[in-house]
Design a protein around this motif. Structure first.
Motif, PDB file in Angstrom:
ATOM      1  N   VAL A  43      41.102  36.115  24.107  1.00 47.47           N
ATOM      2  CA  VAL A  43      41.765  36.582  25.320  1.00 47.47           C
ATOM      3  C   VAL A  43      42.319  35.376  26.070  1.00 47.47           C
ATOM      4  N   ASN A  44      43.587  35.468  26.478  1.00 45.82           N
ATOM      5  CA  ASN A  44      44.208  34.413  27.273  1.00 45.82           C
ATOM      6  C   ASN A  44      44.374  34.871  28.713  1.00 45.82           C
ATOM      7  N   GLY A  45      44.241  33.927  29.651  1.00 41.79           N
ATOM      8  CA  GLY A  45      44.627  34.198  31.024  1.00 41.79           C
ATOM      9  C   GLY A  45      43.581  34.826  31.905  1.00 41.79           C
ATOM     10  N   LEU A  46      42.288  34.666  31.574  1.00 37.79           N
ATOM     11  CA  LEU A  46      41.245  35.123  32.497  1.00 37.79           C
ATOM     12  C   LEU A  46      41.329  34.238  33.739  1.00 37.79           C
ATOM     13  N   LYS A  47      41.562  34.845  34.886  1.00 39.68           N
ATOM     14  CA  LYS A  47      41.965  34.073  36.061  1.00 39.68           C
ATOM     15  C   LYS A  47      40.812  33.788  37.007  1.00 39.68           C
ATOM     16  N   ALA A  48      40.777  32.560  37.519  1.00 36.48           N
ATOM     17  CA  ALA A  48      39.896  32.149  38.615  1.00 36.48           C
ATOM     18  C   ALA A  48      40.780  31.580  39.723  1.00 36.48           C
ATOM     19  N   SER A  49      40.403  31.860  40.986  1.00 38.15           N
ATOM     20  CA  SER A  49      41.244  31.444  42.104  1.00 38.15           C
ATOM     21  C   SER A  49      40.389  30.943  43.255  1.00 38.15           C
ATOM     22  N   SER A  50      40.956  30.084  44.066  1.00 35.22           N
ATOM     23  CA  SER A  50      40.207  29.536  45.205  1.00 35.22           C
ATOM     24  C   SER A  50      39.896  30.627  46.218  1.00 35.22           C
ATOM     25  N   LYS A  51      38.657  30.617  46.692  1.00 37.22           N
ATOM     26  CA  LYS A  51      38.198  31.500  47.762  1.00 37.22           C
ATOM     27  C   LYS A  51      38.390  32.988  47.449  1.00 37.22           C
ATOM     28  N   LYS A  52      38.509  33.337  46.187  1.00 33.59           N
ATOM     29  CA  LYS A  52      38.664  34.746  45.815  1.00 33.59           C
ATOM     30  C   LYS A  52      37.688  35.100  44.697  1.00 33.59           C
ATOM     31  N   LYS A  53      37.141  36.303  44.801  1.00 36.11           N
ATOM     32  CA  LYS A  53      36.393  36.879  43.689  1.00 36.11           C
ATOM     33  C   LYS A  53      37.319  37.850  42.980  1.00 36.11           C
ATOM     34  N   LEU A  54      37.475  37.681  41.695  1.00 35.68           N
ATOM     35  CA  LEU A  54      38.439  38.476  40.934  1.00 35.68           C
ATOM     36  C   LEU A  54      37.743  39.277  39.845  1.00 35.68           C
ATOM     37  N   CYS A  55      38.165  40.535  39.673  1.00 28.70           N
ATOM     38  CA  CYS A  55      37.663  41.387  38.594  1.00 28.70           C
ATOM     39  C   CYS A  55      38.797  41.652  37.609  1.00 28.70           C
ATOM     40  N   GLN A  56      38.532  41.359  36.348  1.00 30.68           N
ATOM     41  CA  GLN A  56      39.481  41.656  35.276  1.00 30.68           C
ATOM     42  C   GLN A  56      38.728  42.378  34.164  1.00 30.68           C
ATOM     43  N   TYR A  57      39.423  43.194  33.407  1.00 27.58           N
ATOM     44  CA  TYR A  57      38.748  43.831  32.262  1.00 27.58           C
ATOM     45  C   TYR A  57      39.571  43.623  31.002  1.00 27.58           C
ATOM     46  N   ILE A  58      38.857  43.384  29.935  1.00 29.40           N
ATOM     47  CA  ILE A  58      39.465  43.073  28.644  1.00 29.40           C
ATOM     48  C   ILE A  58      39.414  44.328  27.794  1.00 29.40           C
ATOM     49  N   ALA A  59      40.577  44.881  27.454  1.00 29.68           N
ATOM     50  CA  ALA A  59      40.632  46.129  26.696  1.00 29.68           C
ATOM     51  C   ALA A  59      42.000  46.292  26.065  1.00 29.68           C
ATOM     52  N   ALA A  60      42.063  47.020  24.978  1.00 32.49           N
ATOM     53  CA  ALA A  60      43.329  47.274  24.297  1.00 32.49           C
ATOM     54  C   ALA A  60      44.194  48.252  25.076  1.00 32.49           C
ATOM     55  N   GLU A  61      43.547  49.172  25.829  1.00 28.99           N
ATOM     56  CA  GLU A  61      44.281  50.187  26.582  1.00 28.99           C
ATOM     57  C   GLU A  61      43.820  50.184  28.036  1.00 28.99           C
ATOM     58  N   ARG A  62      44.714  50.589  28.909  1.00 30.48           N
ATOM     59  CA  ARG A  62      44.392  50.708  30.328  1.00 30.48           C
ATOM     60  C   ARG A  62      43.348  51.806  30.528  1.00 30.48           C
ATOM     61  N   ASP A  63      42.423  51.576  31.445  1.00 37.03           N
ATOM     62  CA  ASP A  63      41.399  52.570  31.767  1.00 37.03           C
ATOM     63  C   ASP A  63      41.190  52.584  33.279  1.00 37.03           C
ATOM     64  N   ASP A  64      41.564  53.699  33.894  1.00 42.07           N
ATOM     65  CA  ASP A  64      41.420  53.827  35.345  1.00 42.07           C
ATOM     66  C   ASP A  64      40.128  54.531  35.733  1.00 42.07           C
ATOM     67  N   ASN A  65      39.254  54.775  34.754  1.00 42.56           N
ATOM     68  CA  ASN A  65      38.025  55.524  35.017  1.00 42.56           C
ATOM     69  C   ASN A  65      36.770  54.709  34.727  1.00 42.56           C
ATOM     70  N   ILE A  66      36.850  53.394  34.900  1.00 39.73           N
ATOM     71  CA  ILE A  66      35.650  52.574  34.733  1.00 39.73           C
ATOM     72  C   ILE A  66      34.637  52.992  35.794  1.00 39.73           C
ATOM     73  N   PRO A  67      33.392  53.267  35.420  1.00 41.14           N
ATOM     74  CA  PRO A  67      32.407  53.760  36.392  1.00 41.14           C
ATOM     75  C   PRO A  67      32.242  52.818  37.580  1.00 41.14           C
ATOM     76  N   ALA A  68      32.218  53.392  38.764  1.00 43.39           N
ATOM     77  CA  ALA A  68      32.097  52.587  39.980  1.00 43.39           C
ATOM     78  C   ALA A  68      30.809  51.780  39.989  1.00 43.39           C
ATOM     79  N   GLU A  69      29.740  52.331  39.367  1.00 42.78           N
ATOM     80  CA  GLU A  69      28.466  51.622  39.380  1.00 42.78           C
ATOM     81  C   GLU A  69      28.487  50.353  38.536  1.00 42.78           C
ATOM     82  N   LEU A  70      29.522  50.193  37.689  1.00 47.98           N
ATOM     83  CA  LEU A  70      29.646  48.974  36.898  1.00 47.98           C
ATOM     84  C   LEU A  70      30.555  47.953  37.562  1.00 47.98           C
TER      85      LEU A  70
END
Length: 403
Positions: free
Chosen positions: A162-189
């Motif tokens: 995987v290329n481009g996992l991003k880190a940024s100053s003063k920010k917490k970032l969430c990214q997910y690695i998957a072949a297809e888009r998923d808008d239903n990732i459980p909120a508890e995760l």
């Protein structure tokens, strides 16, 4: 004169129904056998409770951690069963400037929790539609600085780059690695502090799915391959700076191809120690079973039950039961347990007499297999199979006093 008799139920139903997923809502203790020189006993019709896949997929493991859980996904009836595990890694950056960054990475393996027994079988093929790695990233990078990480997640059999996992100053970032888009990732995760997840697609090597397709690994290895800094400028900024990445595997059991297969092997034993003296005098010629197997799973069900002796060795002289039902269908199961070796009866196998292996239980092999219609369907905690209209008939000669 009558005597209560439940041996036929133990011999057959004990194996057929106790495949680690049936409750105790049926009762066979009130079956009566009339004494005589011969017996042809038809037991009452029996309907078992639903055999839900969740009863054994979601069982607790010995260390208290679960590899499988269930979650609600919009539009899906029941809770979807999913596999998950967690791990983390970090990197130390001595200085930062635009371009490739020097770094030291600490990337311990991500351990897969102790698997339920059925997941260890060689026949398991978790060919899933869209498994996901959720990456929560935080850092203490200098103001305005963005760093992109190229990583590789691997097992002894496959890898995912995987290329481009991003880190940024003063920010917490969430990214997910998957072949297809998923808008239903459980909120508890998801951790709300890290923002809305952004999708990253694997760019080389195997897909995320291939990490688990052939065999569930004991560990996942994570390697940081490269780092690139942006928006820093040409003047180096002295560190040290740290980047922390928490990885969570979220793999809903959604059938990805016809190769998907779950296999479960169980044994029901100890019968030899339960037979009392009266039972050992019953000369059974055969046990006959007829039932309907209704399958509400999105997978076909194949069940094989073979008699075994106290050492777990198959008894080839006793019949093997094979049952099958396609997804959404009901099939008829017919089976006769009898001695196939001349000169022996079932009583010989109960007693281990006349050179017969002693019957001590059964080995049950259940296979849940996908077909073209299964692809894209979720495995939920409501998915089930059920035996209905079950009739068991015992044939033989009674040679004992029931007083």
């Amino acid at each position: 004169m009558k005597k209560h008799f439940s041996l036929p139920a133990k011999l057959l139903l004990g194996g057929l129904l106790l495949t680690a997923c049936v409750d105790d809502s049926y009762d066979l203790d009130n079956i009566d056998l009339t004494i005589g020189t011969s017996a042809n006993l038809a037991l009452p019709l029996i309907n078992t409770s639903e055999i839900k896949i969740a009863h054994f997929l979601l069982s607790k493991v010995s260390d208290g951690k679960d590899f499988l859980d269930a979650v609600t996904i919009p539009g899906v009836v029941g809770k979807v069963i999913y596999a998950h595990t967690q791990g983390n890694f970090s990197t130390l950056i001595p200085t930062v400037l635009d371009g490739v960054v020097d770094f030291e990475a600490t990337t311990p393996d991500i351990a897969i929790p102790e698997l339920p027994d059925f997941m260890k079988d060689e026949g398991v093929r978790l060919d899933l539609k869209n498994p996901i790695f959720i990456a929560n990233v935080k850092s203490n990078l200098p103001e305005g600085c963005d760093i992109k990480l190229d990583i590789e997640i691997s097992t002894p059999e496959a890898s995912c780059k995987v290329n481009g996992l991003k880190a940024s100053s003063k920010k917490k970032l969430c990214q997910y690695i998957a072949a297809e888009r998923d808008d239903n990732i459980p909120a508890e995760l998801l951790d709300g502090d890290y923002g809305t997840p952004v999708q990253l697609k694997p760019v080389a090597g195997s897909s995320v799915n291939d990490l688990f397709k052939n065999k569930i690994p004991e560990n996942l290895q994570v390697k940081v391959i490269k780092m690139t800094a942006e928006n820093v400028g040409s003047a180096p900024i002295a560190g040290p700076f740290d980047i922390f990445v928490d990885l969570t595997l979220y793999a809903p059991l959604c059938v990805g191809s016809q190769d998907f297969c779950l296999s479960y092997v169980a044994t029901e034993t100890g019968w030899a120690n339960e037979f009392d003296a009266d039972v050992r005098k019953i000369n059974l010629d055969a046990l006959e079973l007829r039932a309907n197997l209704t399958n509400n799973l999105p997978l076909s069900v194949d069940v094989t039950i073979e008699p075994i002796d106290p050492d777990g060795i198959a008894i080839p002289d006793l019949s093997v039961l094979k049952a099958n039902a396609e997804s959404g269908k009901t099939s008829t199961v017919e089976y006769i347990m009898k001695a196939n070796k001349s000169g022996l009866t079932l009583r010989d196998y109960l007693n281990g007499s006349n050179g017969a292996q002693q019957l001590d239980g059964v080995r049950i092999v259940s296979k849940l297999k996908a077909n073209a219609q299964s692809v894209g369907k979720y495995i939920t905690d409501e998915a089930s199979a059920r035996f209905t209209s079950m009739e068991l008939r015992a044939k033989g000669t009674v040679t004992y006093d029931a007083n």
